[in-house]
Design an enzyme around this catalytic site. Sequence first.
Site, PDB file in Angstrom:
ATOM      1  N   ASP A 196       0.803  -1.336   0.009  1.00  0.00           N
ATOM      2  CA  ASP A 196      -0.155  -0.352  -0.133  1.00  0.00           C
ATOM      3  C   ASP A 196       0.667   1.273   0.057  1.00  0.00           C
ATOM      4  O   ASP A 196       0.404   2.264   0.386  1.00  0.00           O
ATOM      5  CB  ASP A 196      -0.601   0.086   1.298  1.00  0.00           C
ATOM      6  CG  ASP A 196      -0.034   0.022   2.580  1.00  0.00           C
ATOM      7  OD1 ASP A 196       1.405  -0.054   2.583  1.00  0.00           O
ATOM      8  OD2 ASP A 196      -0.906  -0.952   3.553  1.00  0.00           O
ATOM      9  N   GLU A 236      -0.460  -8.720  -1.110  1.00  0.00           N
ATOM     10  CA  GLU A 236      -1.034  -8.475   0.242  1.00  0.00           C
ATOM     11  C   GLU A 236      -2.123  -8.076  -0.016  1.00  0.00           C
ATOM     12  O   GLU A 236      -2.224  -6.306  -0.006  1.00  0.00           O
ATOM     13  CB  GLU A 236      -0.098  -7.556   0.629  1.00  0.00           C
ATOM     14  CG  GLU A 236      -0.475  -7.681   2.388  1.00  0.00           C
ATOM     15  CD  GLU A 236       0.410  -6.464   3.099  1.00  0.00           C
ATOM     16  OE1 GLU A 236       0.494  -5.272   3.238  1.00  0.00           O
ATOM     17  OE2 GLU A 236       1.476  -7.397   3.878  1.00  0.00           O
ATOM     18  N   GLU A 277      -2.308   5.189   3.339  1.00  0.00           N
ATOM     19  CA  GLU A 277      -2.105   4.301   2.388  1.00  0.00           C
ATOM     20  C   GLU A 277      -3.424   2.580   2.016  1.00  0.00           C
ATOM     21  O   GLU A 277      -3.195   2.592   0.904  1.00  0.00           O
ATOM     22  CB  GLU A 277      -1.057   2.898   2.806  1.00  0.00           C
ATOM     23  CG  GLU A 277       0.337   3.264   3.747  1.00  0.00           C
ATOM     24  CD  GLU A 277       0.471   4.164   4.500  1.00  0.00           C
ATOM     25  OE1 GLU A 277      -0.520   5.189   5.739  1.00  0.00           O
ATOM     26  OE2 GLU A 277       1.758   4.941   4.539  1.00  0.00           O
ATOM     27  N   HIS A 279       5.964   4.850  12.855  1.00  0.00           N
ATOM     28  CA  HIS A 279       6.353   6.608  11.363  1.00  0.00           C
ATOM     29  C   HIS A 279       5.220   6.814  11.229  1.00  0.00           C
ATOM     30  O   HIS A 279       4.882   7.255  10.409  1.00  0.00           O
ATOM     31  CB  HIS A 279       7.468   5.695  11.404  1.00  0.00           C
ATOM     32  CG  HIS A 279       7.128   4.462   9.909  1.00  0.00           C
ATOM     33  ND1 HIS A 279       6.187   4.227   9.355  1.00  0.00           N
ATOM     34  CD2 HIS A 279       6.210   2.898  10.400  1.00  0.00           C
ATOM     35  CE1 HIS A 279       5.057   3.204   9.028  1.00  0.00           C
ATOM     36  NE2 HIS A 279       5.627   2.239   9.962  1.00  0.00           N
ATOM     37  N   ARG A 314       2.056   8.410   9.093  1.00  0.00           N
ATOM     38  CA  ARG A 314       1.707  10.136   8.409  1.00  0.00           C
ATOM     39  C   ARG A 314       0.826  10.466   9.476  1.00  0.00           C
ATOM     40  O   ARG A 314       0.744  11.224  10.116  1.00  0.00           O
ATOM     41  CB  ARG A 314       1.492   9.839   7.314  1.00  0.00           C
ATOM     42  CG  ARG A 314       2.097   9.979   6.568  1.00  0.00           C
ATOM     43  CD  ARG A 314       2.344  10.717   4.887  1.00  0.00           C
ATOM     44  NE  ARG A 314       3.187  10.488   4.050  1.00  0.00           N
ATOM     45  CZ  ARG A 314       4.236  10.397   3.804  1.00  0.00           C
ATOM     46  NH1 ARG A 314       4.675   9.166   4.296  1.00  0.00           N
ATOM     47  NH2 ARG A 314       5.056  11.185   3.174  1.00  0.00           N
ATOM     48  N   HIS A 351      12.907   5.015  12.980  1.00  0.00           N
ATOM     49  CA  HIS A 351      12.132   5.193  11.530  1.00  0.00           C
ATOM     50  C   HIS A 351      13.584   6.048  10.842  1.00  0.00           C
ATOM     51  O   HIS A 351      13.501   7.216  11.722  1.00  0.00           O
ATOM     52  CB  HIS A 351      11.572   4.830  11.786  1.00  0.00           C
ATOM     53  CG  HIS A 351      11.280   4.924   9.682  1.00  0.00           C
ATOM     54  ND1 HIS A 351      10.998   6.294   8.692  1.00  0.00           N
ATOM     55  CD2 HIS A 351      10.008   4.104   9.459  1.00  0.00           C
ATOM     56  CE1 HIS A 351      10.119   5.593   8.336  1.00  0.00           C
ATOM     57  NE2 HIS A 351      10.134   4.477   7.749  1.00  0.00           N
TER      58      HIS A 351
HETATM   59  C1  UD1 Z   1       6.865   5.364   3.427  1.00  0.00           C
HETATM   60  C2  UD1 Z   1       5.631   4.668   3.235  1.00  0.00           C
HETATM   61  C3  UD1 Z   1       4.537   3.892   4.020  1.00  0.00           C
HETATM   62  C4  UD1 Z   1       5.414   2.790   4.577  1.00  0.00           C
HETATM   63  C5  UD1 Z   1       6.556   3.359   5.252  1.00  0.00           C
HETATM   64  C6  UD1 Z   1       7.224   1.864   5.638  1.00  0.00           C
HETATM   65  C7  UD1 Z   1       4.483   5.973   1.486  1.00  0.00           C
HETATM   66  C8  UD1 Z   1       3.773   7.747   1.313  1.00  0.00           C
HETATM   67  N1  UD1 Z   1       4.617   5.345   2.888  1.00  0.00           N
HETATM   68  O1  UD1 Z   1       6.553   6.192   4.379  1.00  0.00           O
HETATM   69  O2  UD1 Z   1       3.566   3.567   3.959  1.00  0.00           O
HETATM   70  O3  UD1 Z   1       4.472   2.465   5.994  1.00  0.00           O
HETATM   71  O4  UD1 Z   1       7.648   3.579   3.857  1.00  0.00           O
HETATM   72  O5  UD1 Z   1       8.410   2.779   6.493  1.00  0.00           O
HETATM   73  O6  UD1 Z   1       3.804   4.954   0.700  1.00  0.00           O
HETATM   74  N2  UD1 Z   1      14.688   8.261   4.867  1.00  0.00           N
HETATM   75  C9  UD1 Z   1      15.478   8.231   4.887  1.00  0.00           C
HETATM   76  N3  UD1 Z   1      16.323   6.919   4.279  1.00  0.00           N
HETATM   77  C10 UD1 Z   1      15.351   5.802   4.185  1.00  0.00           C
HETATM   78  C11 UD1 Z   1      13.753   5.480   4.378  1.00  0.00           C
HETATM   79  C12 UD1 Z   1      13.290   7.130   4.563  1.00  0.00           C
HETATM   80  O7  UD1 Z   1      16.333   9.169   5.081  1.00  0.00           O
HETATM   81  O8  UD1 Z   1      16.393   4.702   3.642  1.00  0.00           O
HETATM   82  C13 UD1 Z   1      13.431   9.458   5.206  1.00  0.00           C
HETATM   83  C14 UD1 Z   1      13.580  10.277   3.872  1.00  0.00           C
HETATM   84  O9  UD1 Z   1      13.950  12.253   4.285  1.00  0.00           O
HETATM   85  C15 UD1 Z   1      12.563  10.882   2.655  1.00  0.00           C
HETATM   86  C16 UD1 Z   1      11.786  10.696   4.585  1.00  0.00           C
HETATM   87  O10 UD1 Z   1      12.198   9.112   5.194  1.00  0.00           O
HETATM   88  O11 UD1 Z   1      11.806  11.381   2.250  1.00  0.00           O
HETATM   89  C17 UD1 Z   1      10.065   9.856   3.876  1.00  0.00           C
HETATM   90  O12 UD1 Z   1      10.183   8.736   3.463  1.00  0.00           O
HETATM   91  P1  UD1 Z   1       8.567   8.364   2.683  1.00  0.00           P
HETATM   92  O13 UD1 Z   1       8.743   6.555   1.738  1.00  0.00           O
HETATM   93  O14 UD1 Z   1       8.062   9.245   1.775  1.00  0.00           O
HETATM   94  O15 UD1 Z   1       7.530   7.989   3.575  1.00  0.00           O
HETATM   95  P2  UD1 Z   1       7.705   7.249   4.629  1.00  0.00           P
HETATM   96  O16 UD1 Z   1       7.068   7.830   6.546  1.00  0.00           O
HETATM   97  O17 UD1 Z   1       8.964   5.967   4.750  1.00  0.00           O
HETATM   98  N1  UDP Z   2      11.906  -3.680  10.984  1.00  0.00           N
HETATM   99  C1  UDP Z   2      13.357  -4.218  10.919  1.00  0.00           C
HETATM  100  N2  UDP Z   2      14.151  -2.948  11.230  1.00  0.00           N
HETATM  101  C2  UDP Z   2      13.664  -1.445  12.125  1.00  0.00           C
HETATM  102  C3  UDP Z   2      12.283  -1.829  11.881  1.00  0.00           C
HETATM  103  C4  UDP Z   2      11.522  -2.912  11.239  1.00  0.00           C
HETATM  104  O1  UDP Z   2      13.242  -4.459   9.744  1.00  0.00           O
HETATM  105  O2  UDP Z   2      14.437  -1.552  13.034  1.00  0.00           O
HETATM  106  C5  UDP Z   2      10.930  -4.716   9.748  1.00  0.00           C
HETATM  107  C6  UDP Z   2       9.771  -5.118  10.530  1.00  0.00           C
HETATM  108  O3  UDP Z   2       9.832  -6.425  11.215  1.00  0.00           O
HETATM  109  C7  UDP Z   2       8.866  -5.893   9.800  1.00  0.00           C
HETATM  110  C8  UDP Z   2       9.084  -4.397   8.632  1.00  0.00           C
HETATM  111  O4  UDP Z   2      10.643  -3.783   8.823  1.00  0.00           O
HETATM  112  O5  UDP Z   2       9.290  -6.110   9.334  1.00  0.00           O
HETATM  113  C9  UDP Z   2       8.164  -2.922   8.562  1.00  0.00           C
HETATM  114  O6  UDP Z   2       8.280  -1.978   8.142  1.00  0.00           O
HETATM  115  P1  UDP Z   2       7.839  -0.728   8.950  1.00  0.00           P
HETATM  116  O7  UDP Z   2       7.162  -0.684   9.804  1.00  0.00           O
HETATM  117  O8  UDP Z   2       8.773   0.390   8.215  1.00  0.00           O
HETATM  118  O9  UDP Z   2       6.611  -0.398   7.698  1.00  0.00           O
HETATM  119  P2  UDP Z   2       5.209  -1.151   7.813  1.00  0.00           P
HETATM  120  O10 UDP Z   2       4.725  -2.642   7.934  1.00  0.00           O
HETATM  121  O11 UDP Z   2       4.160  -0.136   8.413  1.00  0.00           O
HETATM  122  O12 UDP Z   2       4.470  -0.805   6.467  1.00  0.00           O
END
Ligand code: UD1
Ligand code: UDP
Length: 381
Positions: A99, A121, A135, A209, A211, A242
């Site tokens: 999602d 999923e 999502e 984490h 939104r 995160h």
């Molecule tokens: C995203 C997904 C969310 C998912 C989550 C899993 C969307 C809108 N959101 O949220 O559904 O649950 O990932 O973790 O698709 N960043 C880094 N390094 C990384 C990852 C993120 O620096 O490896 C920082 C960056 O500044 C980036 C920000 O996090 O711009 C936000 O990342 P983004 O993918 O937009 O949103 P998430 O909150 O990570």
């Molecule tokens: N996870 C990980 N390291 C961490 C935190 C989470 O490997 O420090 C794994 C966790 O086991 C799960 C996945 O990341 O499989 C969940 O990711 P996240 O919480 O970012 O996204 P969501 O599932 O909420 O979309």
Amino acid sequence: MTEKIKVACVVGTRPEAIKMAPLVAALKRDPAFEARVVASGQHTDMLFQALDHFGIEADVNLDVMKASQTLDHITSSVLEGVGRFLDANPQDLLLVHGDTTTTLASALAGFYRKTPVGHVEAGLRSHDLARPFPEEANRLLTDRLAQLYFAPTQLSAENLWAEGVPKSRVFVTGNTVIDALFWTLGREKEPDLLRGMPEGDPLVLMTAHRRESWGEPLKEICAAARSLLEKHAELRLLVPLHKNPAARNTIQEELKGCSNAVFTEPLDYPQFVAVMNRSLFIMSDSGGVQEEASALKKPVLILRELSERPEAVQVGTGVLVGTDRRRIEKEALRLLEDRAYRESFANREAPFGDGNASARILDAIKKYFKKSGGVPESWIK
Ligand code: UD1
Ligand code: UDP
């Protein structure tokens, strides 16, 4: 269609990598398929950290991530990038997961080229577009565009049927996260920061984490954690932060000065699994963590008002506690102080799969392509 079924799997964020990894591995092993991995790079660090553990290399990396990126940026750059990939490398099937914005934008790129889209999923619903945001919309719209649906549970299949998706396109497979988890069990690695901690010391794991939690709800969650830590000085709260600054800065700020809160960068998956296993219970707003906790028989307090995974709450492996500090603290104290209650979670049935989801998905794809003679029957309904 060529002799082999050409399948491209798109991954963009950490959970997509973990949950698609077992499927990618199975597709690569099976001679019926020619499988490619397209990384959108919506996440950088967290995506590749997860892929590395499973030994998966992306064939293409669109590398779209920017600091504090907008949804518009992710959507448009993934749409264009996956579109370019599909134009240069036509596929029989495009597999997307879950999602995220990568999921939706990739499905749209497939749709624009009439490439059949398979949604792994599929069918999760909170029935509220605001929670989780964005999502719920991503998964609804992806399911509107897809041709094949891999529903993790019976309930998610029923959601799809209720929306008019033909039963012949829906396969109940279990969640591939359980495949990933079972593959990793036995390969866990205790993180260094736990090494000095005596076996019996109480450990709780927290991640947050989402939104819709940014701002006040996240502050409430932290207030509950702070109060818990003050009442139980012997407790250690491990918080892998995160990478998103919108979540990590609030958590660090709100738990500043709590000497028994231990912050760390995102843990790699084997370390995270080791910590889940070692914890008395988990507090999380993560989707994947709820599913894993259920399989590990670890109580999980779900830090959300609403869940698209009601199975955990129904069978009692998770408790939906919302984001009110009093409720969270009350439930956490109960888990900490009432051992019999805490241990009762171990007797509950895990609802998200048996570790064979990827094999079922492969069978379903083969069946579908065989039945349709290589051409997806009525590409669009
Ligand atoms: C995203 C997904 C969310 C998912 C989550 C899993 C969307 C809108 N959101 O949220 O559904 O649950 O990932 O973790 O698709 N960043 C880094 N390094 C990384 C990852 C993120 O620096 O490896 C920082 C960056 O500044 C980036 C920000 O996090 O711009 C936000 O990342 P983004 O993918 O937009 O949103 P998430 O909150 O990570
Ligand atoms: N996870 C990980 N390291 C961490 C935190 C989470 O490997 O420090 C794994 C966790 O086991 C799960 C996945 O990341 O499989 C969940 O990711 P996240 O919480 O970012 O996204 P969501 O599932 O909420 O979309």
